[in-house]
Design a protein around this motif. Structure first.
Motif, PDB file in Angstrom:
ATOM      1  N   PHE A 128      10.591  -3.597  13.284  1.00  0.00           N
ATOM      2  CA  PHE A 128       9.637  -3.571  12.180  1.00  0.00           C
ATOM      3  C   PHE A 128      10.118  -2.593  11.106  1.00  0.00           C
ATOM      4  O   PHE A 128      10.174  -2.908   9.937  1.00  0.00           O
ATOM      5  CB  PHE A 128       8.294  -3.106  12.758  1.00  0.00           C
ATOM      6  N   SER A 163      13.379  -3.787   9.513  1.00  0.00           N
ATOM      7  CA  SER A 163      13.068  -4.889   8.604  1.00  0.00           C
ATOM      8  C   SER A 163      12.416  -4.373   7.329  1.00  0.00           C
ATOM      9  O   SER A 163      12.704  -4.848   6.238  1.00  0.00           O
ATOM     10  CB  SER A 163      12.148  -5.869   9.337  1.00  0.00           C
ATOM     11  N   PHE A 164      11.559  -3.375   7.495  1.00  0.00           N
ATOM     12  CA  PHE A 164      10.886  -2.773   6.337  1.00  0.00           C
ATOM     13  C   PHE A 164      11.904  -2.099   5.425  1.00  0.00           C
ATOM     14  O   PHE A 164      11.888  -2.288   4.209  1.00  0.00           O
ATOM     15  CB  PHE A 164       9.835  -1.759   6.808  1.00  0.00           C
ATOM     16  N   GLY A 202      13.885  -4.662   3.608  1.00  0.00           N
ATOM     17  CA  GLY A 202      13.089  -5.210   2.517  1.00  0.00           C
ATOM     18  C   GLY A 202      13.020  -4.254   1.339  1.00  0.00           C
ATOM     19  O   GLY A 202      13.132  -4.657   0.183  1.00  0.00           O
ATOM     20  N   THR A 261      16.335  -4.299  -0.403  1.00  0.00           N
ATOM     21  CA  THR A 261      16.471  -5.537  -1.183  1.00  0.00           C
ATOM     22  C   THR A 261      15.674  -5.432  -2.475  1.00  0.00           C
ATOM     23  O   THR A 261      16.135  -5.859  -3.534  1.00  0.00           O
ATOM     24  CB  THR A 261      15.982  -6.751  -0.349  1.00  0.00           C
ATOM     25  N   GLY A 262      14.490  -4.843  -2.375  1.00  0.00           N
ATOM     26  CA  GLY A 262      13.654  -4.649  -3.558  1.00  0.00           C
ATOM     27  C   GLY A 262      14.336  -3.776  -4.593  1.00  0.00           C
ATOM     28  O   GLY A 262      14.311  -4.087  -5.789  1.00  0.00           O
ATOM     29  N   LYS A 274      19.455  -7.402   1.296  1.00  0.00           N
ATOM     30  CA  LYS A 274      19.975  -8.745   1.071  1.00  0.00           C
ATOM     31  C   LYS A 274      20.804  -8.737  -0.209  1.00  0.00           C
ATOM     32  O   LYS A 274      20.406  -8.147  -1.198  1.00  0.00           O
ATOM     33  CB  LYS A 274      18.811  -9.729   0.949  1.00  0.00           C
TER      34      LYS A 274
END
Lengths: 151, 202
Positions: free
Chosen positions: B43, B46-47, B50, B53-54, B184
């Protein structure tokens, strides 16, 4: 010796109680997990939208920078929009585009006539994101602008 | 607890847990706690991914928007002779320089983008009018190339034809941010057209 025995009844947790607890916990955790996944999907979609927006602007900018009289009035499909390819046989202008996978471009140029003279040209660029999921609705991105006669 | 009849403390027999019960409980607790820790670690990872990526999207978008804005307002340097129109935007693998109309008292200023590559952690900074460079993308560029494209259509002398120039940009964002976490990748491949400059060159 007087020994008094007190019978203490200890009741264990039943299966139903465990199932209810697990169910409640799942009900709380699953939306959290789903919302997190949705956040990541949202980021991925933003990245694709930036790509689509960039591809659309690229096409629009070069048409807007071209001389009014040389811009042909036509609808160009994706297979007609290739880097270095002439826009039409009647104009020396050529497309200058970058290779971007998983998108389809379309350009439409229409005349706006006033007092029997073409005063403006309406340029509409549409970029469609090819969906990896065959059942999903393809996402489209459209930008429009007007090209004005300079003289 | 004291017995009312005898006034003596009652002797209560508690039965302890057996070794098997303890082992079963420990095993179950290990499985549950292990699962929760694994889930939380994933979690968190992944956070962080993210989040990274942001940041990549934000910095990449910001860089593209700034460069596009500067190119839209780019003008021809009148100190150059007209036949040197291809030098209106100067590009080397590390630098991109142009003259930009600022709108303040009809002034123009020289804007420079500086790319500092560094083993998958490249950065881009922008400076205007010789001011201190401001970092736009910080250590998140895996690779970047910018090239000047030029074309003349319908004649070669000034006024008789159309001269085009553009900046072909290829950038791969996605350098490593926080330790061990990679966002990403974002690939930007586009051509940017300085509209006013092209009109000036006609």
């Amino acid at each position: 010796m007087n020994e008094i025995r007190i019978d203490i009844k200890r009741k264990a947790i039943t299966l139903v109680e465990i199932l209810v607890a697990v169910g409640l916990m799942s009900a709380v955790m699953i939306p959290v997990m789903i919302s997190f996944g949705a956040g990541n999907r949202g980021l991925s979609m933003s990245s694709e939208e930036l790509t689509a927006h960039t591809a659309a602007i690229e096409l629009l900018e070069q048409i807007m920078a071209s001389p009014f009289d040389l811009v042909p009035t036509a609808i160009f499909r994706d297979d007609q929009i290739r880097d270095g390819q002439a826009m039409s046989p009647t104009t020396p202008l050529r497309f200058h585009i970058s290779r971007v996978p998983d998108i389809e471009r379309q350009v439409s140029v229409t005349d706006i006539v006033k007092n029997s003279r073409v005063r403006l040209k309406k340029v509409v660029v549409t970029v469609t994101l090819k969906s990896r999921d065959s059942g999903a609705q393809p996402r489209r991105f459209t930008i429009k602008s007007l090209l004005a006669r300079e003289n | 607890m004291v017995s009312r009849e005898s006034g003596k403390r009652p002797h209560i027999r508690y039965r302890g847990f057996t070794l098997v019960e303890m082992l079963v409980v420990i095993a179950l607790a290990t499985v549950i706690i292990g699962g929760v820790i694994l889930l939380m670690t994933q979690f968190r990872r992944s956070f962080s991914k993210g989040e990274e990526t942001g940041i990549i999207l934000q910095e990449g978008g910001m860089f593209l928007a700034l460069l596009r804005s500067d190119l839209v307002n780019a003008v021809f340097d009148k100190r150059l002779s007209p036949d040197r129109w291809r030098e209106a935007i100067k590009i080397t693998p590390e630098r991109l320089t142009m003259l930009v109309y600022t709108g303040e008292n009809d002034q123009t200023t020289s804007v420079e983008y500086l790319y500092e590559p560094g083993s998958g952690k490249g950065s881009i900074s922008r400076s205007a009018g010789g001011s201190r460079p401001r970092t736009i993308v910080n250590g998140r560029i895996a690779s970047l190339s910018w090239e000047l494209g030029t074309e003349e259509v319908g004649g070669s002398s000034a006024g008789s034809g159309t001269r085009f120039l553009w900046v072909a940009l290829q950038a791969r964002f996605g350098g490593q941010g926080k330790a061990g976490v990679k966002g990403k990748e974002l690939i930007i491949s586009t051509k940017l057209f300085p509209a006013h400059l092209i009109k000036q060159l006609r």
